[in-house]
Write an enzyme that holds these catalytic residues in place. Structure first.
Site, short mmCIF file in Angstrom:
data_model
loop_
_atom_site.label_atom_id
_atom_site.label_comp_id
_atom_site.label_asym_id
_atom_site.label_seq_id
_atom_site.Cartn_x
_atom_site.Cartn_y
_atom_site.Cartn_z
N GLY A 56 -4.68 4.04 -3.39
CA GLY A 56 -3.52 3.50 -4.08
C GLY A 56 -2.64 2.62 -3.23
CG ASP A 58 -5.46 0.16 1.28
OD1 ASP A 58 -4.41 0.24 1.95
OD2 ASP A 58 -6.58 0.54 1.69
CB VAL A 59 -6.02 -1.86 -4.44
CG1 VAL A 59 -6.86 -2.33 -3.27
CG2 VAL A 59 -6.40 -0.44 -4.86
NE ARG A 60 -1.17 4.04 -7.56
CZ ARG A 60 -1.91 4.82 -8.34
NH1 ARG A 60 -2.00 4.55 -9.62
NH2 ARG A 60 -2.53 5.87 -7.84
CD GLU A 121 -11.30 9.51 -6.94
OE1 GLU A 121 -10.37 9.85 -7.70
OE2 GLU A 121 -11.44 8.35 -6.50
#
Length: 1051
Positions: A56, A58-60, A121
Site C-alpha cells: 500500500g 508504494d502504490v495505493r 498473499e
C-alpha cells in the site's frame, strides 16, 4: 479461451518483457485451455474478477488508484480490502478472496517484499495458479524482474530484512513464490514511456482475458450433442501428433455446422492458430465474375489466410502460400459447408500443408467430396435425432423448456413428427409456434402438413439448385411418387425416361438428399415437401394456378377438383392421392382421365388399416391413359377394368381391397408387368391369362377368399420369384404348371384351410421358403423342392416325415406340430427348429423333446392339463405358453440371455415360478400380473414415466436395466387372450434423460407380443448414464392400450 485470440496475433501488443504476443504468453503460462485445465478448474467457483496484491505505501495513492479507475471504466470489479485490518499474516477472508478470483495481479514494487502479508498473499496466489489454473499477471513497478527472481538489488535487501526471525519453511515458500513470479510473463513499467498508456493496456488485456476465460455457455442445453461429441472426440484423437482431416456429412439442417462450432469452441484454444470459415461455398460467389479455376483458388486462399492470421489485406501471389506459412503451425481449422472439390484443393489439399497435431474439420452434404480427398480418412455421418430428442428440440424453441406445456403434448408430438426430426425445421417451426394459443396451433397444423415454411425452403433449396437437370428430375419423381419405394422398382418404372437412374440415385445419396435403407429410397419429409413445392411452381416463381397443368399432382384438394371437373391436361404424368385424407365420399367423373393422355403413374392409396370405401365411380370409367406404367388403386369400386384398359406398358398393378370379380376379359399383353398385388380382393374369383406375363416377379393374392384356383398359364410366368396365397380359403389345389417356376423363391399358403394337396413330382430348384402353416387338411408331407431352406408346417395334419429330408442340403428351419408319431421319426429330431403343441389332454412334455438339438422355438397353446415344464433344450431362444390354465411349476432353468419368454393367461403360476421368470436375464418376458412387482426398486402406479435415484453411481457409462410395464385398455375393454397368434407385435420404446439430455439406449426398442391387460411386460436394456438421477419414460404403439404402471431396476 476461444480461437479469436490465436487468430489475431498480427494485431496483438507484444509482451513488454520478451516481445512475445501478450495474450499467448499469459494464457500459456496460466494453462487455461479446455484440454489442459485440471478437473478442479472446470468446477471451481469464481466470485471475484481480479485480486490485486500490492504494498500500500508504494502504490495505493498513485498507480493503484489509477488502475482501479481504469478497471471501473471497463466494467472490471476487483476485490477491495479497505475494510480488512492487516496484521502479520493473512486471514481466512483474504485466502478466500484469492481463491475465488479469476485473475490475480501482483504489483511488485520496491517495498513489496518488506511485507509478510504481501508475501503470504503471493504464496497463496501461486498455489491457486497450480491448483485452479488461476491467471496470474505480475506488474514490475519500478523494479527489475531479475532482482525479483534472484532476490538481488534493493528488492533483495528488503526481502532479507523481512526474513529476520522467520522460520526456514516460511522463507523457503517466499523465495519459491518470488522466483516463479520473476519468470512469469507480465508488465515492466521501465519499458513504458507513459504510465497512463500502460495502465490502459493492462486494463484492456485483463478485460479480454476475462472474456476469453469465461466458459462458453452458447451450446449448453443443445439436445443430443453429447452423443455427437462422444463419436467425434475419438475421431479427433487430440493426443495424436498426426495431422487429421475429419469430414462431417449429412443433409441441410441436420446440425453439421453446430457440431463443428462446438468442437471449435471446446478445443481450438489449445492450437497455435485457428479459424472457423463459415459457409465456404458462399465465398465462391464473391470472387470476380468470369474468373478461371486458378483465380478462384487464389481468391479462396486469400480469404482463408486473411482470417487465420488476421491479416485483412494479405496478398497471395501463388497457391503455395498456405503450405509455406502453416507447415510448422499446429492449427485447428473448420471449413463449413464445402460443396466443390476446388474449395478443398485451395485451402487444405494435403495434410503436409499443416504442422504436426493439426486438425481440419470439413462439413458438407456431399460425401463424394470427402471420399475423393486422400487426406480425409474419418467421416462422421450425422443421423437424425430420436423422436424424443426431436420433440425436446422443438419444445426448447416453442416453449423455452424441454417438454410441452400442459395441454400441448399431442400437438407438440405431431409437429415434431411432421418435421421428421430435422433440427433446422424443429428450430424454425418451434420459434414460429412460440407464444401461440392452442387454438392457433390447431389452425396452423393443416398448412404445415402440406406446405414448407419459407425459411426452411430457402435453405433446403440450395441443395436442389446445385443438381444437374437430370438429377433434379429424379429428385422430383422421388418426392412426388417414389419416396419409401424399393430401388429396383424405381429403376424399372423410370427405365424409359432419359434418366440414368442408378447414377442419379448415387448422386442424390452422396449429396444427402436421399438415403437407402433396407433397399428402399428414403427422402426426408421436408425435402419431400420441397419437391412438391417446386412442382407447384413449375419452372417459374409464380405457382401454376391450374392443378391440371402441373407435372405431378399430390394435393388432396387439387386432385379432387381434377377428378370431379375433368380439368386434367397432357402435362400430367403422375398422380399421388392419399385417399384417407378425404373427409367424405368422392364421386369420380367417368371422363376424369380423358384429358390426361400422358399419365403414367396413378396411385390412389389408403392408410394402413383404413378399410373404408371413399372413392366411387357411379357412371363407370370410360378411359385410362394407354401409357400407364403404375396403376395403384386401393378399394377400386368396379367389378372389372374398362374394356379399353391398356396393359401394354403396365409395370405394376396394385388393386388391394378391390371390388373386382375379375380383372379383364381375354388375353392382354403383359410383357412389362413385374409386380401384381391383389391382396384383400375378397370377391375376386379368377385371375386373367398370364401367358404373356413372362417378366412377372411378384404375385400377391393374400386374403382373396373367393379365389378357387390359379390359371394353368401361371406356369408361363417363368420369372416369378414370390407367390403369396395366404388365407385364400377357397383354394383347393395348385396347378401342376407351377413346376415350371424355376425362379420361385418364396411360396406362402398360410391359412389356406381347404388346400388338400400340392403337386407331386416337381422340384422347384430356387425355392427357399414354403409356408403351409394352418393348412388344416393337408396330410401329405410336401416334396416339391429339395433345396428349401425354411419349411413351415405348423397346425397341419401331417404325421410323417420322410427320411429323405436328411439329404436336403439347405434345410435350416423346420416347423412342425406335435403328434405322437413324431417320436418314431428320429431323423427329424436333428432338424426341427420350431415345435407347436396343442394337446388339451397332455399332462407333461414328452421326454424326447429335450433331444431336439436344434429346437429354437417352442409353442404350447391350450395344453389345459399341463402342470409343469421340465428342463428344455439349451438351444431354445423363444418359449411361448398360451392358455395353459393348469401350469404351476417351472422345473427348469433358462441360461440364454437373448431368450424371449411368454406366459400368456397362465394364471396358476406359483410364486417361485413368477420370481424366476421376473429375475432371469432375457430379451423380453410376458407373464400374468396386476401390478409391477416390488422387485423393481423404482415404481410408479400412475403413468408411463418415473424419476430414478440410483443407489450406486454408475462405474462406467454403460449401465444395465430391467424394466416392467403394465398395460390397461383406454376404452375399459377386456382383452381376448385366447387367440394371440397372427396378431401384430407391439413396439415398446423408452427414453432415459440424464442431466437433462437423452442418453443412448441399446436396444432402442423391443417388439413385444400383442398388447394384453393384466399381464406384465419385462425387458432388459443398456443405457449410457453418468449420474445418479435419471428420468425414464416408456411408450407403446398401441391404439387401444396405455401404460398404467411402470418400474425399473438397475442390474
Amino acid at each position: 479461451m476461444t480461437s479469436m485470440i490465436a487468430s489475431r496475433q498480427q494485431s496483438q501488443r507484444s509482451c513488454p518483457i520478451c516481445a512475445t504476443p501478450y495474450y499467448n504468453k499469459i494464457l500459456d503460462s496460466s494453462t487455461i485451455s479446455s484440454s489442459s485445465v485440471p478437473s478442479s478448474s472446470s468446477s471451481h467457483k469464481w466470485t471475484h474478477q481480479v485480486f490485486p496484491s500490492f504494498r500500500g505505501e508504494d502504490v495505493r495513492r498513485g498507480f493503484l488508484s489509477h488502475i482501479h479507475k481504469e478497471f471501473q471504466r471497463k466494467g472490471i470489479t476487483p476485490f477491495i480490502d479497505n475494510e480488512i485490518k492487516r496484521g502479520e499474516s493473512i486471514g481466512l477472508e483474504i485466502i478466500h478472496a484469492i481463491r475465488e478470483s479469476k485473475i490475480a495481479i501482483v504489483l511488485l514494487s520496491r517495498n513489496y517484499a518488506s511485507s509478510s502479508w504481501c508475501l503470504d498473499e503471493l504464496v497463496e496466489i501461486m498455489k491457486c495458479k497450480e491448483e485452479f489454473s488461476q491467471i496470474v499477471i505480475p506488474i514490475f513497478y519500478r523494479v527489475d524482474p531479475s532482482d525479483v527472481k534472484k532476490l538481488t538489488g534493493n528488492f533483495g535487501n528488503v526481502f532479507k530484512n523481512n526474513c529476520v526471525g522467520k522460520t526456514n519453511e516460511v522463507i523457503r515458500k517466499w523465495r519459491q513464490a518470488l522466483a516463479k513470479m520473476g519468470t512469469t510473463t507480465g508488465y515492466d513499467s521501465r519499458n513504458w514511456d507513459n504510465e497512463a498508456t500502460m495502465i490502459e493496456n493492462i486494463a484492456t488485456d485483463i478485460s479480454n482475458m476475462l472474456n476469453y476465460s469465461t466458459p462458453s455457455r452458447d451450446f449448453d442445453g443443445l439436445i443430443g450433442m453429447r452423443a455427437h461429441m462422444k463419436v467425434m472426440e475419438p475421431m479427433l484423437c487430440l493426443h495424436s501428433d498426426e495431422v487429421r482431416m475429419i469430414g462431417i456429412w449429412g443433409p441441410s439442417g441436420i446440425g453439421k455446422t453446430t457440431i463443428a462450432r462446438i468442437l471449435f469452441s471446446q478445443f481450438s484454444d489449445s492450437f497455435e492458430l485457428s479459424v472457423f470459415m463459415e459457409n465456404v461455398k458462399e465465398l465462391m460467389y464473391t470472387r470476380p465474375v468470369c474468373s478461371d479455376e486458378y483465380s478462384a483458388k487464389l481468391h479462396l486462399q486469400k480469404q482463408f489466410m486473411s482470417q487465420i492470421i488476421n491479416h485483412k489485406d494479405i496478398e497471395i501471389p501463388h497457391l503455395g502460400v498456405v503450405e509455406d506459412r502453416l507447415k510448422d503451425k499446429k492449427v485447428f481449422i473448420v471449413l463449413d459447408n464445402i460443396d466443390q472439390s476446388i474449395q478443398l484443393d485451395a485451402i487444405a489439399k494435403e495434410s503436409r500443408w499443416f504442422g504436426h497435431g493439426s486438425r481440419i474439420i470439413i462439413t458438407t452434404q456431399d460425401r463424394k467430396l470427402l471420399k475423393a480427398h486422400d487426406g480425409i480418412n474419418h467421416i462422421y455421418n450425422v443421423n437424425f435425432p430420436s423422436a424424443y430428442e426431436a420433440c425436446q428440440i422443438f419444445c426448447m424453441y416453442a416453449f423455452g423448456q424441454k417438454f410441452p406445456k400442459d395441454g400441448f403434448e399431442e400437438l407438440a408430438w405431431e409437429v415434431a413428427k411432421l418435421l421428421g426430426g430435422l433440427p433446422l425445421g424443429l428450430r424454425v417451426m418451434g420459434s414460429h409456434f412460440r407464444g401461440m394459443s392452442k387454438h392457433e396451433w390447431i389452425n396452423a397444423l393443416p398448412r404445415l402438413r402440406t406446405r414448407l415454411d419459407a425459411n426452411i425452403q430457402s435453405i433446403l433449396k440450395f441443395s436442389y439448385n446445385a443438381l444437374c437437370e437430370e438429377d433434379k428430375d429424379l429428385f422430383l419423381y422421388i418426392a412426388c411418387l417414389f419416396n419409401n419405394k424399393r430401388i429396383e422398382k424405381v429403376e424399372e418404372h423410370l427405365a424409359e425416361k432419359s434418366l440414368n437412374v442408378k447414377q442419379g440415385l448415387h448422386v442424390l445419396t452422396e449429396k444427402s438428399l436421399i438415403s437407402i435403407e433396407g433397399g428402399r429410397i428414403k427422402m426426408h419429409n421436408l425435402l419431400e415437401q420441397l419437391g412438391k413445392e417446386i412442382v407447384r411452381h413449375g419452372l417459374g416463381h409464380q405457382p401454376i394456378r391450374e392443378p391440371g397443368k402441373r407435372q405431378f399432382l399430390v394435393d388432396t384438394r387439387d386432385i379432387c377438383e381434377l377428378l370431379t371437373n375433368d380439368t386434367g391436361s397432357k402435362s400430367v404424368i403422375g398422380i399421388h392421392f392419399y385417399s384417407s385424407e378425404l373427409s367424405s365420399e368422392l364421386n369420380i367423373s367417368e371422363r376424369a382421365f380423358e384429358g390426361m393422355p400422358n399419365l403414367k403413374f396413378l396411385r390412389f392409396y389408403y392408410r394402413y388399416g383404413d378399410e373404408s370405401d371413399k372413392l366411387y365411380l357411379p357412371q363407370g370409367l370410360n378411359y385410362l391413359s394407354q401409357k400407364l406404367k403404375i396403376l395403384e388403386w386401393d378399394h377400386f369400386p368396379l367389378t372389372c377394368m374398362p374394356s379399353n384398359f391398356c396393359t401394354e406398358y403396365l409395370v405394376e398393378l396394385n388393386m388391394r381391397f378391390s371390388k373386382l370379380h375379375k380383372l379383364w376379359e381375354g388375353n392382354r399383353p403383359l410383357a412389362n408387368l413385374n409386380w401384381m398385388y391383389l391382396n384383400h380382393s375378397k370377391i375376386l374369383k379368377e385371375l386373367p391369362d398370364l401367358s404373356t406375363a413372362t417378366n412377372l416377379q411378384e404375385l400377391f393374392l393374400v386374403k382373396c377368399s373367393s379365389l378357387v384356383e390359379l390359371p394353368s398359364s401361371i406356369g408361363k410366368a417363368t420369372n416369378l420369384q414370390k407367390l403369396y396365397l395366404n388365407m385364400c380359403t377357397s383354394l383347393v389345389e395348385l396347378p401342376s404348371s407351377i413346376g415350371n417356376l424355376h425362379k420361385l423363391q418364396k411360396l406362402t399358403l398360410n391359412g389356406c384351410s381347404k388346400l388338400e394337396v400340392l403337386p407331386a413330382n416337381i422340384n422347384l430348384e430356387s425355392l427357399d421358403e414354403l409356408d403351409l402353416t394352418d393348412c388344416l387338411v393337408l396330410k401329405r408331407f410336401p416334396e416339391i423342392s429339395t433345396n428349401i431352406k425354411v419349411l413351415k408346417l405348423l397346425r397341419t395334419t401331417i404325421k410323417e416325415v420322410p427320411s429323405s429330408i436328411k439329404s436336403w442340403p439347405r434345410l435350416r428351419d423346420l416347423e412342425l406340430s406335435y403328434n405322437q408319431n413324431l417320436k418314431g421319426f428320429m431323423h427329424a429330431l436333428d432338424i426341427i427348429t420350431t415345435m407347436y403343441f396343442n394337446d388339451i389332454e397332455m399332462q407333461e412334455i414328452p421326454l424326447w423333446v429335450k433331444k431336439i438339438s436344434r429346437l429354437q422355438t417352442l409353442i404350447l397353446n391350450g395344453c389345459k392339463k399341463l402342470v409343469s415344464l421340465p428342463q428344455l433344450p439349451d438351444s431354445l431362444s423363444y418359449l411361448k405358453v398360451v392358455n395353459c390354465e393348469s401350469l404351476e411349476r417351472l422345473d427348469c432353468s433358462f441360461h440364454n440371455p437373448k431368450m424371449s419368454l411368454g406366459f400368456i393367461n397362465c394364471l396358476k403360476l406359483n410364486k417361485e415360478a413368477k420370481e424366476l421368470i421376473i429375475q432371469i436375464t432375457t430379451k423380453c418376458t410376458v407373464l400374468p400380473g396386476r401390478e409391477v412387482p416390488v422387485y423393481f426398486t423404482h415404481r410408479t402406479k400412475n403413468g408411463s414415466s418415473l424419476r430414478v435415484n440410483l443407489n450406486r453411481r454408475p462405474l462406467s457409462t454403460a449401465s444395465r436395466f430391467k424394466a416392467c410395464i403394465l398395460l390397461v385398455n383406454k376404452y375399459c375393454k377386456e382383452n381376448e387372450v385366447k387367440e394371440v397368434f397372427g396378431r401384430k407385435m407391439m413396439k415398446a420404446s423408452y427414453c432415459i434423460i440424464d442431466l437433462g439430455l437423452d442418453v443412448q439406449c441399446r436396444p432402442t426398442h423391443h417388439f413385444l407380443p400383442p398388447s394384453l391387460t393384466e399381464h406384465l411386460y419385462i425387458f432388459d436394456f443398456e443405457a449410457d448414464v453418468t449420474s445418479n438421477e435419471l428420468f425414464c419414460d416408456f411408450q407403446v404403439d398401441s391404439n387401444e392400450m396405455v401404460i398404467k404402471e411402470c418400474g425399473i431396476i438397475q442390474l
